[in-house]
Design a protein around this motif. Structure first.
Motif, PDB file in Angstrom:
ATOM      1  N   TYR A 193       0.823  -1.207   0.000  1.00  0.00           N
ATOM      2  CA  TYR A 193       0.000   0.000   0.000  1.00  0.00           C
ATOM      3  C   TYR A 193       0.860   1.262   0.000  1.00  0.00           C
ATOM      4  CZ  TYR A 193      -4.385  -2.417   1.232  1.00  0.00           C
ATOM      5  OH  TYR A 193      -5.515  -3.207   1.225  1.00  0.00           O
ATOM      6  N   PRO A 194       0.580   2.199  -0.933  1.00  0.00           N
ATOM      7  CA  PRO A 194       1.156   3.545  -0.800  1.00  0.00           C
ATOM      8  C   PRO A 194       0.299   4.336   0.199  1.00  0.00           C
ATOM      9  CG  PRO A 194      -0.170   3.398  -2.805  1.00  0.00           C
ATOM     10  CD  PRO A 194      -0.186   2.022  -2.171  1.00  0.00           C
ATOM     11  N   PRO A 195       0.825   5.413   0.783  1.00  0.00           N
ATOM     12  CA  PRO A 195       2.157   5.976   0.535  1.00  0.00           C
ATOM     13  C   PRO A 195       3.292   5.257   1.252  1.00  0.00           C
ATOM     14  CG  PRO A 195       0.962   7.322   2.104  1.00  0.00           C
ATOM     15  CD  PRO A 195       0.012   6.264   1.657  1.00  0.00           C
ATOM     16  N   GLN A 196       2.959   4.334   2.195  1.00  0.00           N
ATOM     17  CA  GLN A 196       4.014   3.687   2.974  1.00  0.00           C
ATOM     18  C   GLN A 196       5.020   2.971   2.087  1.00  0.00           C
ATOM     19  OE1 GLN A 196       2.575   0.817   5.814  1.00  0.00           O
ATOM     20  NE2 GLN A 196       4.535  -0.225   5.949  1.00  0.00           N
ATOM     21  N   ALA A 197       4.559   2.333   0.992  1.00  0.00           N
ATOM     22  CA  ALA A 197       5.430   1.492   0.180  1.00  0.00           C
ATOM     23  C   ALA A 197       6.623   2.247  -0.384  1.00  0.00           C
ATOM     24  CB  ALA A 197       4.628   0.854  -0.958  1.00  0.00           C
ATOM     25  N   ALA A 244       7.419   5.695   0.634  1.00  0.00           N
ATOM     26  CA  ALA A 244       7.783   6.868   1.434  1.00  0.00           C
ATOM     27  C   ALA A 244       9.045   6.572   2.246  1.00  0.00           C
ATOM     28  CB  ALA A 244       6.637   7.256   2.359  1.00  0.00           C
ATOM     29  N   GLU A 245       9.813   7.606   2.508  1.00  0.00           N
ATOM     30  CA  GLU A 245      11.016   7.455   3.327  1.00  0.00           C
ATOM     31  C   GLU A 245      10.639   6.908   4.705  1.00  0.00           C
ATOM     32  OE1 GLU A 245      14.103   7.819   2.370  1.00  0.00           O
ATOM     33  OE2 GLU A 245      13.491   8.397   0.344  1.00  0.00           O
ATOM     34  N   GLY A 246      11.518   6.064   5.243  1.00  0.00           N
ATOM     35  CA  GLY A 246      11.274   5.460   6.542  1.00  0.00           C
ATOM     36  C   GLY A 246      10.864   4.007   6.448  1.00  0.00           C
ATOM     37  N   THR A 247      10.382   3.574   5.278  1.00  0.00           N
ATOM     38  CA  THR A 247      10.051   2.168   5.054  1.00  0.00           C
ATOM     39  C   THR A 247      11.299   1.428   4.606  1.00  0.00           C
ATOM     40  OG1 THR A 247       7.801   2.773   4.392  1.00  0.00           O
ATOM     41  CG2 THR A 247       8.572   0.581   3.764  1.00  0.00           C
ATOM     42  N   SER A 248      11.534   0.241   5.139  1.00  0.00           N
ATOM     43  CA  SER A 248      12.720  -0.526   4.743  1.00  0.00           C
ATOM     44  C   SER A 248      12.627  -0.911   3.267  1.00  0.00           C
ATOM     45  CB  SER A 248      12.851  -1.786   5.604  1.00  0.00           C
ATOM     46  OG  SER A 248      11.632  -2.509   5.638  1.00  0.00           O
ATOM     47  N   GLY A 249      13.771  -0.893   2.606  1.00  0.00           N
ATOM     48  CA  GLY A 249      13.830  -1.264   1.189  1.00  0.00           C
ATOM     49  C   GLY A 249      13.207  -0.253   0.260  1.00  0.00           C
ATOM     50  N   LEU A 269       1.832  15.249   0.961  1.00  0.00           N
ATOM     51  CA  LEU A 269       2.068  14.878   2.354  1.00  0.00           C
ATOM     52  C   LEU A 269       3.437  15.352   2.812  1.00  0.00           C
ATOM     53  CD1 LEU A 269       4.153  12.227   2.178  1.00  0.00           C
ATOM     54  CD2 LEU A 269       2.058  11.056   1.559  1.00  0.00           C
ATOM     55  N   ILE A 270       3.596  15.348   4.116  1.00  0.00           N
ATOM     56  CA  ILE A 270       4.887  15.661   4.722  1.00  0.00           C
ATOM     57  C   ILE A 270       5.487  14.360   5.209  1.00  0.00           C
ATOM     58  CG2 ILE A 270       6.041  16.855   6.613  1.00  0.00           C
ATOM     59  CD1 ILE A 270       3.891  18.989   6.458  1.00  0.00           C
ATOM     60  N   SER A 271       6.662  14.022   4.688  1.00  0.00           N
ATOM     61  CA  SER A 271       7.338  12.784   5.032  1.00  0.00           C
ATOM     62  C   SER A 271       8.663  13.100   5.695  1.00  0.00           C
ATOM     63  CB  SER A 271       7.568  11.932   3.774  1.00  0.00           C
ATOM     64  OG  SER A 271       8.311  10.786   4.070  1.00  0.00           O
ATOM     65  N   MET A 272       8.861  12.573   6.904  1.00  0.00           N
ATOM     66  CA  MET A 272      10.098  12.797   7.667  1.00  0.00           C
ATOM     67  C   MET A 272      10.368  14.286   7.831  1.00  0.00           C
ATOM     68  SD  MET A 272      10.934   9.588   8.112  1.00  0.00           S
ATOM     69  CE  MET A 272      12.653   9.500   8.608  1.00  0.00           C
ATOM     70  N   GLY A 273       9.294  15.067   8.019  1.00  0.00           N
ATOM     71  CA  GLY A 273       9.431  16.501   8.242  1.00  0.00           C
ATOM     72  C   GLY A 273       9.606  17.324   6.996  1.00  0.00           C
ATOM     73  N   THR A 274       9.538  16.702   5.827  1.00  0.00           N
ATOM     74  CA  THR A 274       9.770  17.410   4.566  1.00  0.00           C
ATOM     75  C   THR A 274       8.560  17.259   3.657  1.00  0.00           C
ATOM     76  OG1 THR A 274      12.133  16.914   4.739  1.00  0.00           O
ATOM     77  CG2 THR A 274      11.330  17.656   2.593  1.00  0.00           C
ATOM     78  N   GLN A 275       8.163  18.360   3.012  1.00  0.00           N
ATOM     79  CA  GLN A 275       7.071  18.324   2.044  1.00  0.00           C
ATOM     80  C   GLN A 275       7.525  17.569   0.795  1.00  0.00           C
ATOM     81  OE1 GLN A 275       3.876  19.981   2.241  1.00  0.00           O
ATOM     82  NE2 GLN A 275       3.386  18.800   0.411  1.00  0.00           N
TER      83      GLN A 275
END
Length: 577
Positions: free
Chosen positions: A148-152, A154-159, A245-251
């Motif tokens: 599932y995106p955005p997790q797939a 987005a930064e912070g997910t392994s691989g 979205l904002i990922s790891m504090g960054t837009q």
């Protein structure tokens, strides 16, 4: 039937002449089937090892330091994807589909042998690309097997750098391989049946594989499109599925994408995929039950139409996987209703299997043990599916271990029971040797009882509220002491089941070397594959002349007959006179 006539005349023209053309770049459907099966089982053993690592972490947390949160989610993702796509789909369709369709239909080979060979090597390439993700920086993706995106991406997910890219590329390659094989299966069934083999004389194994292939040809394009669009979101920053979205504090640079759209595309493929695996299992287990109960299949035409109905309905139930996604309640009502409707033809099949066994001359051979084990596990798994198909019950249970217990009973254990039954059933035909009965029975009972010890307690954990996909649960009220003990027991049972699969491998290699030579038709079966002039069948299957079919596939215990079975290619008595 022009193809049949040409194949009958020219079957010797593409006989393999060298070791390479006979066993590597083979165009013989039987060799390709064994190639598919061998690679699928090998990659399945990788997934089995990953599941053990997951269970060790859940059962005994803080014991194995090398299992980190990152690696745990990688294990979850790769285990799920390998088992569903690269093992079950490949083994049922690429393995048994390839082996059984020409033999059961009375054909010399697949209609397109060269494309059949290509389909295996493209599948093999997809497996190599998938396994390569274990060795790239960051390792394989840890996005969960549904990706599932955005997790797939987005930064912070392994691989997230290499792993997800290789996963999506591998899926795209696999779909190409499936399409080549699938077109072959459908065309062969429709165009290359021998004389007298009408559609309503085909064994149910062929019907199950045939309809499952058609489902795949319609469903896999949705996954292909989803994989390519997600790959573009990851590689060049498009916004098919990625919202602002904002990922790891960054837009991020994404804007306007819909993660829910990916879920629709994935599950439009994902639920038919359940039946792409289940329908071949339904067909094969029907043949096993009839053969080893020495009784004709009950309600053959009803069974055929139930397979067709399940195939059609499987395309209108996909969003029951998405009740917690925030969809409109009216959609929930529609998908709950269709989910209950699809249970009707499925129940018809269960009733017919039981009525086939009723008053049959049941022989508890190895294949029959696995077939009976399938009925138990499938019924239990199906009943819990009725709970999850209801919106109000599904909402609190959706993200708990109840779903894992249900899904594995239906989609994991049940098809694997049929696979083992099928391997033991057709092992004499493939190898000319009988599998060792004692080792086979040890394998069955360890697997059957072990899987119940694994998955039945998971329903209890789900009712307790134990959430799935958690790396560790800690000392919280979420998991009481009883849940901790149950998890430890499940882990021990999983280790026992894994050891049982090693017994299966020992049995295969031992029987190949020292097994008792098999008769031409050791199970006294009626279907055409057991009537070939050679065991194992040679290239071209039928020698100089194709068989002619005079009857359906289930003439067992016919009153007044000389034997308790009449092969499909045996003429009526009047024709003999």
């Amino acid at each position: 039937m022009a193809y049949v006539a040409i194949a009958d005349r020219d079957h010797h023209l593409h006989d393999p002449q060298t070791f390479v053309t006979k066993y590597i770049w083979s165009q013989d459907h039987k060799v390709i089937a064994i190639q598919y099966g061998s690679v699928a089982i090998l990659v399945g053993l990788v997934a089995l090892g990953l599941s053990l690592l997951m269970r060790l972490q859940i059962g005994f947390p803080e014991t194995f330091s090398f299992i980190t949160p990152y690696s745990y989610y990688q294990f979850v993702t790769m285990h799920g994807m390998i088992m569903v796509i690269y093992l079950l789909t490949a083994l049922f369709l690429g393995g048994f589909g390839n082996y059984l369709i020409p033999l059961m239909c009375g054909a010399r080979d697949m209609v397109f042998p060269y494309m059949n060979m290509l389909s295996f090597w493209v599948y093999f390439l997809s497996v190599i690309v998938l396994i390569a993700s274990f060795f790239v920086p960051g390792g394989p993706t840890g996005a969960g097997w549904t990706l599932y995106p955005p997790q797939a991406i987005a930064e912070g997910t392994s691989g997230v750098d290499w792993g997800i890219v290789l996963m999506l590329v591998s899926l795209a390659i696999f779909i190409v391989a499936f399409t080549m094989g699938g077109l072959n299966y459908v065309t062969t069934v429709l165009q290359a049946r021998c004389r007298g083999m009408t559609l309503m004389r085909m064994p149910l194994s062929v019907w199950g594989i045939f309809i499952a292939t058609i489902l795949g040809l319609f469903a896999f394009p949705a996954l292909l499109v989803a994989a390519i669009m997600l790959l573009l979101d990851r590689a060049i920053g498009t916004s098919f599925f990625m919202p602002a979205l904002i990922s790891m504090g960054t837009q991020t640079g994404n804007d306007g994408g819909s993660p829910i759209l990916f879920q629709h595309l994935f599950w439009f493929f994902g639920h038919p995929e359940v039946y792409i695996v289940a329908l071949p299992a339904f067909g094969i287990v029907s043949d096993l039950l009839a053969t080893h109960a020495r009784k004709n299949i009950f309600g053959y035409r009803m069974m055929v139409w139930a397979i067709v109905a399940i195939g059609v309905l499987s395309f209108v139930v996909w969003a029951h996987h998405m009740y917690v996604s925030g969809m409109n309640p009216y959609f929930g009502f529609f998908f709950a209703t269709t989910t209950l409707i699809i249970a009707v033809p499925t129940a018809i099949k269960v009733y017919n299997w039981i009525l086939t066994l009723w008053r049959g001359d049941i022989h508890f051979t190895l294949p029959m043990l696995w077939a009976c084990g399938f009925i138990f596990t499938f019924v239990h798994g199906g009943l819990t599916g009725l709970f999850l198909g209801n919106v109000t019950v599904d909402l609190p249970l959706s993200d708990t271990y109840f779903v894992i217990g249900h899904f594995h009973m239906v989609m994991g254990v049940s098809p694997v029971m049929v696979l083992f039954g099928a391997i033991y059933h057709w092992f004499p035909k493939m190898t000319g040797k009988m599998a060792n009965e004692t080792l086979g029975k040890i394998h069955f009972w360890m697997t059957f009882l072990g899987t119940y010890a694994i998955y039945l307690p998971m329903h209890y954990l789900g009712i307790l509220g134990m959430p799935r996909r958690y790396y560790a649960y800690g000392n919280t009220e979420v998991l009481p002491e009883s849940g901790v003990i149950v998890n430890q027991g499940i882990t021990i049972a999983a280790i026992i089941v894994a050891v049982a699969q090693l017994i299966f491998l020992v049995n295969v290699f031992y029987s190949l070397k020292k097994g008792k030579p098999a008769e031409e038709n050791p199970w006294r079966a009626t279907t055409l594959e057991w009537q070939t002039p050679d065991t194992p069948p040679k290239h071209g299957n039928w020698g100089p002349k194709l068989p002619v079919v005079y009857r359906w596939a289930y003439d067992y215990s016919v009153p007044g007959a000389d034997r308790d079975f009449i092969p499909q290619n045996e003429p009526p008595r009047e024709a003999k006179a």
